[in-house]
Scaffold this motif. Structure first.
Motif, PDB file in Angstrom:
ATOM      1  N   GLY A  64       1.054  -1.220  -0.183  1.00  0.00           N
ATOM      2  CA  GLY A  64       0.095  -0.108   0.194  1.00  0.00           C
ATOM      3  C   GLY A  64       1.484   1.270   0.304  1.00  0.00           C
ATOM      4  O   GLY A  64       1.619   1.919   0.797  1.00  0.00           O
ATOM      5  N   LEU A  65       0.673   2.044  -0.679  1.00  0.00           N
ATOM      6  CA  LEU A  65       1.709   3.256  -1.468  1.00  0.00           C
ATOM      7  C   LEU A  65       1.099   4.264  -0.206  1.00  0.00           C
ATOM      8  O   LEU A  65       1.991   4.521   0.642  1.00  0.00           O
ATOM      9  N   ASP A  66      -0.013   4.274   0.247  1.00  0.00           N
ATOM     10  CA  ASP A  66      -0.122   4.901   1.846  1.00  0.00           C
ATOM     11  C   ASP A  66       0.915   4.684   2.991  1.00  0.00           C
ATOM     12  O   ASP A  66       0.949   5.570   3.581  1.00  0.00           O
ATOM     13  N   VAL A  67       0.746   3.279   2.795  1.00  0.00           N
ATOM     14  CA  VAL A  67       1.618   3.033   3.840  1.00  0.00           C
ATOM     15  C   VAL A  67       2.763   3.118   3.883  1.00  0.00           C
ATOM     16  O   VAL A  67       3.328   3.219   5.086  1.00  0.00           O
ATOM     17  N   CYS A  68       3.741   3.059   2.410  1.00  0.00           N
ATOM     18  CA  CYS A  68       5.225   3.190   2.545  1.00  0.00           C
ATOM     19  C   CYS A  68       5.260   4.915   1.950  1.00  0.00           C
ATOM     20  O   CYS A  68       6.462   4.924   3.381  1.00  0.00           O
ATOM     21  N   LEU A  69       4.261   5.644   2.553  1.00  0.00           N
ATOM     22  CA  LEU A  69       4.365   7.102   2.905  1.00  0.00           C
ATOM     23  C   LEU A  69       5.053   7.078   3.799  1.00  0.00           C
ATOM     24  O   LEU A  69       4.767   8.141   5.232  1.00  0.00           O
ATOM     25  N   ASP A  70       3.275   6.850   4.725  1.00  0.00           N
ATOM     26  CA  ASP A  70       3.905   6.858   6.714  1.00  0.00           C
ATOM     27  C   ASP A  70       4.906   6.811   6.842  1.00  0.00           C
ATOM     28  O   ASP A  70       5.201   6.897   8.040  1.00  0.00           O
ATOM     29  N   ILE A  71       5.174   5.511   6.468  1.00  0.00           N
ATOM     30  CA  ILE A  71       6.481   4.870   6.980  1.00  0.00           C
ATOM     31  C   ILE A  71       7.629   5.642   6.787  1.00  0.00           C
ATOM     32  O   ILE A  71       8.759   5.728   7.867  1.00  0.00           O
ATOM     33  N   MET A  72       7.831   6.121   5.853  1.00  0.00           N
ATOM     34  CA  MET A  72       9.310   7.234   4.841  1.00  0.00           C
ATOM     35  C   MET A  72       9.009   8.454   5.828  1.00  0.00           C
ATOM     36  O   MET A  72      10.114   8.725   6.542  1.00  0.00           O
ATOM     37  N   ARG A  73       7.811   8.716   6.278  1.00  0.00           N
ATOM     38  CA  ARG A  73       7.475   9.719   7.495  1.00  0.00           C
ATOM     39  C   ARG A  73       7.582   9.601   9.021  1.00  0.00           C
ATOM     40  O   ARG A  73       8.197  10.819   9.379  1.00  0.00           O
ATOM     41  N   ILE A  74       7.390   8.477   9.295  1.00  0.00           N
ATOM     42  CA  ILE A  74       8.296   7.931  10.558  1.00  0.00           C
ATOM     43  C   ILE A  74       9.820   7.887  10.741  1.00  0.00           C
ATOM     44  O   ILE A  74      10.372   8.265  11.420  1.00  0.00           O
ATOM     45  N   LEU A  75      10.215   7.047  10.056  1.00  0.00           N
ATOM     46  CA  LEU A  75      11.566   7.487   9.567  1.00  0.00           C
ATOM     47  C   LEU A  75      11.676   8.932   9.971  1.00  0.00           C
ATOM     48  O   LEU A  75      12.778   9.309  10.410  1.00  0.00           O
TER      49      LEU A  75
END
Length: 284
Positions: free
Chosen positions: A237-248
């Motif tokens: 899910g690209l939204d999940v990928c984006l959320d994780i990158m922002r958390i990183l």
């Protein structure tokens, strides 16, 4: 604490129904909870389908599948969790959502019960601080599809007690998984390494280095990956990928984790991958 017998699973989506499946298949009673009965119906239908697949492959008998399904009880009543020895949260990868769930779980669970999160990137230490039992909070990061994938990242928060870790480590083995100990840090091990790879593949797409198909072929044929990074991103899910990158970025303060502008635009457009029908590829 005493041996775990009853497990609450919060979230009947992809990860939640998979966790409920493996817990019930391993002999534990499961209370499965989501926001609406329709969510329960979808989750249980997937569990039944996956149990039937295991029967067809000879991994379970029909009787074992029926017994596993009978151990799962859907409920909208969170007060019912008072009988549970462990709760595993598998909600959306947003701190504010998980935080509210942890506060509610802390209120309804017995004082000795353990709280676990299936988060793939959010700080266990920070989640533990939302409760009155931080020593009994831990991460259990399962991988999709849960009934198949062997790994569980068992994540220690700063406050996690040795007794809590030992209980969850042993439970993971009872579930037929291989637990790997990880300390609390943004993205843990899996997503700290995987998500920058996916993000860089998206940069390569945006900059015209190669097509998504060509990038994925390089990793499948050259690195023996079962699927390329862009196919995997669509699957996650690209939204999940984006959320994780922002958390990183937030968790490390390091700009090397900045999400690719193309990833942001695709999420803004609603192109989230398989679940929306369109991501780097089109799905029917």
């Amino acid at each position: 604490m005493s041996s775990i017998q009853t497990i609450a699973v919060l979230g009947a989506g992809t990860m939640g129904n998979g966790i409920a499946h493996v817990c019930a298949r391993s002999g534990f009673n499961v209370l499965l909870s989501d926001r609406h009965d329709a969510c329960h119906d979808r989750g249980l239908a997937i569990i039944e389908k996956n149990l039937a697949r295991e029967v067809a492959k000879g991994k379970l008998t029909q009787q074992q599948a029926e017994e596993a399904r009978a151990r799962i009880t859907p409920t909208l009543d969170r007060e019912a969790f008072s009988v549970c020895d462990l709760a595993i949260e598998a909600a959306t990868e947003r701190f504010e959502i998980k935080s509210e769930l942890f506060k509610e779980l802390d209120r309804v669970l017995r004082p000795e019960a353990i709280l676990a999160s299936n988060t793939s990137s959010i700080s266990i230490t920070k989640l533990a601080a939302q409760t009155s039992r931080p020593a009994q909070v831990i991460g259990m990061h399962f991988f999709n599809p849960v009934p198949v994938m062997q790994l569980v990242e068992v994540v220690r928060g700063l406050q996690t007690s040795q007794a809590t870790f030992d209980t969850v480590h042993a439970l993971s083995k009872q579930l037929g998984k291989t637990p790997v100990e990880v300390n609390d840090a943004a993205g843990f091990v899996s997503n700290r390494v995987l998500m920058p790879l996916i993000n860089e593949a998206i940069f390569a797409t945006m900059e015209g280095v190669a097509t998504p198909e060509a990038i994925d072929q390089v990793f499948q044929l050259g690195m023996a990956h079962p699927m390329g990074p862009l196919t995997l991103a669509d699957f996650i899910g690209l939204d999940v990928c984006l959320d994780i990158m922002r958390i990183l970025v937030e968790g490390t303060g390091d700009p090397k984790y900045r999400p690719c502008p193309l990833l942001i635009r695709m999420v803004d457009a609603g192109w989230l991958g398989r679940k929306s029908g369109r991501g780097f590829y089109t799905y029917t």
